[in-house]
Design an enzyme around this catalytic site. Structure first.
Site, PDB file in Angstrom:
ATOM      1  N   HIS A  16     -35.869  31.295  -9.475  1.00 19.05           N
ATOM      2  CA  HIS A  16     -36.116  30.070  -8.852  1.00 19.05           C
ATOM      3  C   HIS A  16     -35.502  29.897  -7.508  1.00 19.05           C
ATOM      4  O   HIS A  16     -34.295  30.139  -7.283  1.00 19.05           O
ATOM      5  CB  HIS A  16     -35.519  28.993  -9.698  1.00 19.05           C
ATOM      6  CG  HIS A  16     -35.577  27.438  -9.389  1.00 19.05           C
ATOM      7  ND1 HIS A  16     -37.009  26.680  -9.204  1.00 19.05           N
ATOM      8  CD2 HIS A  16     -34.688  26.505  -8.625  1.00 19.05           C
ATOM      9  CE1 HIS A  16     -36.815  25.615  -8.883  1.00 19.05           C
ATOM     10  NE2 HIS A  16     -35.553  25.316  -8.375  1.00 19.05           N
ATOM     11  N   ASP A  46     -25.183  14.736  -7.987  1.00 16.65           N
ATOM     12  CA  ASP A  46     -24.151  14.623  -7.139  1.00 16.65           C
ATOM     13  C   ASP A  46     -23.868  13.108  -6.358  1.00 16.65           C
ATOM     14  O   ASP A  46     -24.882  12.492  -6.293  1.00 16.65           O
ATOM     15  CB  ASP A  46     -24.344  15.494  -5.945  1.00 16.65           C
ATOM     16  CG  ASP A  46     -24.026  17.131  -6.272  1.00 16.65           C
ATOM     17  OD1 ASP A  46     -23.446  17.201  -7.183  1.00 16.65           O
ATOM     18  OD2 ASP A  46     -24.941  18.090  -5.746  1.00 16.65           O
ATOM     19  N   PHE A  60     -22.351  25.175   1.230  1.00 21.27           N
ATOM     20  CA  PHE A  60     -22.888  25.111  -0.141  1.00 21.27           C
ATOM     21  C   PHE A  60     -21.878  25.466  -1.222  1.00 21.27           C
ATOM     22  O   PHE A  60     -21.680  25.027  -2.347  1.00 21.27           O
ATOM     23  CB  PHE A  60     -24.200  25.726  -0.225  1.00 21.27           C
ATOM     24  CG  PHE A  60     -25.457  25.080   0.579  1.00 21.27           C
ATOM     25  CD1 PHE A  60     -25.335  24.012   0.828  1.00 21.27           C
ATOM     26  CD2 PHE A  60     -26.281  25.916   1.064  1.00 21.27           C
ATOM     27  CE1 PHE A  60     -26.445  23.352   1.800  1.00 21.27           C
ATOM     28  CE2 PHE A  60     -27.482  25.271   1.846  1.00 21.27           C
ATOM     29  CZ  PHE A  60     -27.329  23.823   1.903  1.00 21.27           C
ATOM     30  N   SER A  77     -40.495  30.317  -9.063  1.00 18.54           N
ATOM     31  CA  SER A  77     -40.717  28.860  -8.792  1.00 18.54           C
ATOM     32  C   SER A  77     -39.892  28.750  -7.440  1.00 18.54           C
ATOM     33  O   SER A  77     -38.863  29.680  -7.223  1.00 18.54           O
ATOM     34  CB  SER A  77     -40.214  28.088  -9.844  1.00 18.54           C
ATOM     35  OG  SER A  77     -38.830  28.485 -10.149  1.00 18.54           O
ATOM     36  N   GLU A 102     -37.927  25.744  -4.900  1.00 21.06           N
ATOM     37  CA  GLU A 102     -37.281  24.247  -4.779  1.00 21.06           C
ATOM     38  C   GLU A 102     -37.645  23.787  -3.287  1.00 21.06           C
ATOM     39  O   GLU A 102     -37.055  24.393  -2.567  1.00 21.06           O
ATOM     40  CB  GLU A 102     -35.987  24.281  -5.245  1.00 21.06           C
ATOM     41  CG  GLU A 102     -35.217  23.026  -5.281  1.00 21.06           C
ATOM     42  CD  GLU A 102     -33.854  22.799  -5.914  1.00 21.06           C
ATOM     43  OE1 GLU A 102     -33.603  23.426  -7.134  1.00 21.06           O
ATOM     44  OE2 GLU A 102     -33.085  22.669  -4.921  1.00 21.06           O
TER      45      GLU A 102
HETATM   46  P1  FAD Z   1     -23.575  17.634 -16.659  1.00 23.40           P
HETATM   47  O1  FAD Z   1     -24.135  18.625 -17.332  1.00 23.40           O
HETATM   48  O2  FAD Z   1     -23.387  16.129 -16.950  1.00 23.40           O
HETATM   49  O3  FAD Z   1     -22.152  18.172 -16.270  1.00 23.40           O
HETATM   50  C1  FAD Z   1     -21.496  17.570 -15.089  1.00 23.40           C
HETATM   51  C2  FAD Z   1     -19.934  17.950 -15.623  1.00 23.40           C
HETATM   52  O4  FAD Z   1     -19.517  16.995 -16.593  1.00 23.40           O
HETATM   53  C3  FAD Z   1     -19.542  19.286 -16.114  1.00 23.40           C
HETATM   54  O5  FAD Z   1     -18.449  19.508 -15.674  1.00 23.40           O
HETATM   55  C4  FAD Z   1     -19.731  19.135 -17.597  1.00 23.40           C
HETATM   56  O6  FAD Z   1     -18.791  20.204 -18.425  1.00 23.40           O
HETATM   57  C5  FAD Z   1     -19.022  17.608 -17.668  1.00 23.40           C
HETATM   58  N1  FAD Z   1     -19.709  17.239 -18.845  1.00 23.40           N
HETATM   59  C6  FAD Z   1     -20.871  17.343 -19.348  1.00 23.40           C
HETATM   60  N2  FAD Z   1     -21.094  16.616 -20.555  1.00 23.40           N
HETATM   61  C7  FAD Z   1     -19.871  16.066 -20.921  1.00 23.40           C
HETATM   62  C8  FAD Z   1     -19.577  15.403 -21.968  1.00 23.40           C
HETATM   63  N3  FAD Z   1     -20.296  14.862 -22.846  1.00 23.40           N
HETATM   64  N4  FAD Z   1     -18.279  14.727 -22.007  1.00 23.40           N
HETATM   65  C9  FAD Z   1     -17.251  15.398 -20.922  1.00 23.40           C
HETATM   66  N5  FAD Z   1     -17.628  15.955 -20.029  1.00 23.40           N
HETATM   67  C10 FAD Z   1     -19.010  16.425 -19.922  1.00 23.40           C
HETATM   68  N6  FAD Z   1     -28.045  17.042  -7.659  1.00 23.40           N
HETATM   69  C11 FAD Z   1     -28.876  15.980  -7.184  1.00 23.40           C
HETATM   70  O7  FAD Z   1     -28.318  15.016  -6.851  1.00 23.40           O
HETATM   71  N7  FAD Z   1     -30.212  15.950  -7.039  1.00 23.40           N
HETATM   72  C12 FAD Z   1     -30.818  17.064  -7.400  1.00 23.40           C
HETATM   73  O8  FAD Z   1     -32.040  17.030  -7.259  1.00 23.40           O
HETATM   74  C13 FAD Z   1     -30.086  18.387  -8.045  1.00 23.40           C
HETATM   75  N8  FAD Z   1     -30.928  19.565  -8.414  1.00 23.40           N
HETATM   76  C14 FAD Z   1     -30.170  20.362  -9.002  1.00 23.40           C
HETATM   77  C15 FAD Z   1     -30.827  21.482  -9.437  1.00 23.40           C
HETATM   78  C16 FAD Z   1     -30.112  22.614 -10.085  1.00 23.40           C
HETATM   79  C17 FAD Z   1     -31.131  23.744 -10.645  1.00 23.40           C
HETATM   80  C18 FAD Z   1     -28.714  22.520 -10.143  1.00 23.40           C
HETATM   81  C19 FAD Z   1     -28.080  23.862 -10.694  1.00 23.40           C
HETATM   82  C20 FAD Z   1     -27.984  21.552  -9.705  1.00 23.40           C
HETATM   83  C21 FAD Z   1     -28.600  20.334  -9.106  1.00 23.40           C
HETATM   84  N9  FAD Z   1     -27.940  19.312  -8.422  1.00 23.40           N
HETATM   85  C22 FAD Z   1     -28.851  18.174  -8.042  1.00 23.40           C
HETATM   86  C23 FAD Z   1     -26.556  19.444  -8.464  1.00 23.40           C
HETATM   87  C24 FAD Z   1     -25.992  18.853  -9.982  1.00 23.40           C
HETATM   88  O9  FAD Z   1     -26.568  17.408  -9.884  1.00 23.40           O
HETATM   89  C25 FAD Z   1     -24.647  18.847 -10.061  1.00 23.40           C
HETATM   90  O10 FAD Z   1     -24.125  20.443 -10.039  1.00 23.40           O
HETATM   91  C26 FAD Z   1     -23.774  18.010 -10.696  1.00 23.40           C
HETATM   92  O11 FAD Z   1     -22.369  17.810 -10.530  1.00 23.40           O
HETATM   93  C27 FAD Z   1     -23.848  18.264 -12.083  1.00 23.40           C
HETATM   94  O12 FAD Z   1     -24.970  18.166 -12.555  1.00 23.40           O
HETATM   95  P2  FAD Z   1     -25.365  18.500 -14.162  1.00 23.40           P
HETATM   96  O13 FAD Z   1     -26.708  18.128 -14.651  1.00 23.40           O
HETATM   97  O14 FAD Z   1     -25.158  19.976 -14.365  1.00 23.40           O
HETATM   98  O15 FAD Z   1     -24.289  17.590 -14.870  1.00 23.40           O
END
Ligand code: FAD
Length: 296
Positions: free
Chosen positions: A269, A109, A219, A15, A17
């Site tokens: 990916h 982010d 990055f 895939s 991105e």
């Molecule tokens: P989460 O899973 O919410 O985790 C974030 C932090 O919070 C972690 O430290 C986790 O341990 C903590 N956490 C999670 N749940 C809890 C809880 N219940 N209580 C306390 N702490 C908790 N960013 C963008 O803005 N746009 C995009 O399109 C984008 N695409 C991405 C695609 C991929 C494949 C990846 C790997 C990242 C992408 N990102 C994108 C970046 C991503 O948004 C960041 O890495 C962000 O900081 C964390 O996202 P997450 O979904 O992992 O968050």
């Protein structure tokens, strides 16, 4: 097509991105890139979701257009940043109405200038909350999530991060895509830890071919991934020669992919940055192994 079904049937999936370009010229360039990658028969392509402003609408339009016109399955990224529940509900319903079947649910982010992520008063604080909401609203959608083999930079530690990941998977994630990484051992250790913690959904490896030293340092600085010392010294030695850096980047990513395929990865990916040359060069080197493993 639900991506999880494709992963079960034909892993490792392939895939790509993309991010939504700023203007019309960028969009034309991106359509050309997508066309040039089509012969590689990707299982799906994903479109990132910006931290705010007009690019978000463009993500949704691009995803709908890919679904309608390209013959390739799209994966729509969606984040919690600056969104209320009502807005998220509208976006998800709109995607569903455009026959989009796959969403990557992310926390996101923070917008530029805001150092820290702050949830909206009626929004979601964690990706797991977003996933749970979408899963309840549209049980039939296929949902992906992000994971961080070298631990998310804001996490209290690897164990806490893994517990939070488990929470996200339990909320309804079907598969996970990793943050970029350059040392496969980090991925294998993480995969083992996931299994021990009861996280059994397939892991898709996020691969970023290095195109520039300055860019990759930016990055990795943002996402907390490490560049192995020997790779770093090799690319730094040719830093002023862009072709040489790209050559080393493609070589490293190719070796990474070959090893991951041999070791049963769920998918590859590629973070393409809207370009196709490096990805196509890597594909040429790995396609026979992919064909054998995935029956392509
Ligand atoms: P989460 O899973 O919410 O985790 C974030 C932090 O919070 C972690 O430290 C986790 O341990 C903590 N956490 C999670 N749940 C809890 C809880 N219940 N209580 C306390 N702490 C908790 N960013 C963008 O803005 N746009 C995009 O399109 C984008 N695409 C991405 C695609 C991929 C494949 C990846 C790997 C990242 C992408 N990102 C994108 C970046 C991503 O948004 C960041 O890495 C962000 O900081 C964390 O996202 P997450 O979904 O992992 O968050």
């Amino acid at each position: 097509m639900r991506i999880i079904d494709e992963i079960w049937d034909r892993s490792p999936t392939l895939s790509f991105e993309f991010f939504p370009p700023q203007d019309d010229i960028g969009f034309w360039d991106l359509y050309r890139t997508i066309e040039s990658l089509k012969p590689l028969s990707p299982s799906y392509v994903s479109v990132t979701y910006g931290a705010g402003g007009g690019t978000r609408k463009k993500t949704l339009e691009l995803v709908a257009r890919i679904k309608r016109d390209s013959g390739i399955e799209p994966l729509a990224h969606l984040t919690c940043v600056e969104h209320t529940r009502v807005e998220i509900a509208e976006i998800v319903d709109n995607l569903k109405n455009n026959r989009v079947e796959n969403i990557l649910g992310l926390r996101g982010d923070p917008p530029e200038g805001k150092g820290k992520f702050e949830p909206m008063p009626d929004g979601f604080a964690h990706a797991s909350d977003l996933i749970e909401f979408i899963r309840d609203r549209h049980p039939g959608l296929c949902l992906g999530g992000a994971c961080h083999p070298e631990t998310h930079p804001e996490a209290a530690g690897p164990e806490a991060d893994l517990e939070n990941l488990k929470r996200k998977v339990d909320a309804g994630v079907n598969f996970l895509i990793t943050q970029l990484f350059f040392n496969n051992d980090d991925f294998y250790r993480f995969r083992d830890r996931c299994a021990e913690a009861g996280v059994f959904v397939p892991l898709v490896a996020g691969i970023m071919p290095i195109l520039s030293v300055k860019q990759i340092k930016r990055f990795t600085g943002m996402c907390g991934a490490g560049i192995p010392a020997d790779l770093l010294s090799k690319i730094e030695a040719v830093e002023d020669d862009p072709d040489a850096v790209r050559h080393l980047g493609v070589l490293h990513a190719t070796e990474q992919c070959q090893d991951l395929i041999e070791n049963g990865v769920g998918g590859l990916h590629f973070y393409t940055l809207n370009r196709s040359t490096a990805t196509r060069a890597i594909f040429q080197q790995i396609k026979s192994r992919l064909e054998v493993k995935a029956g392509r």
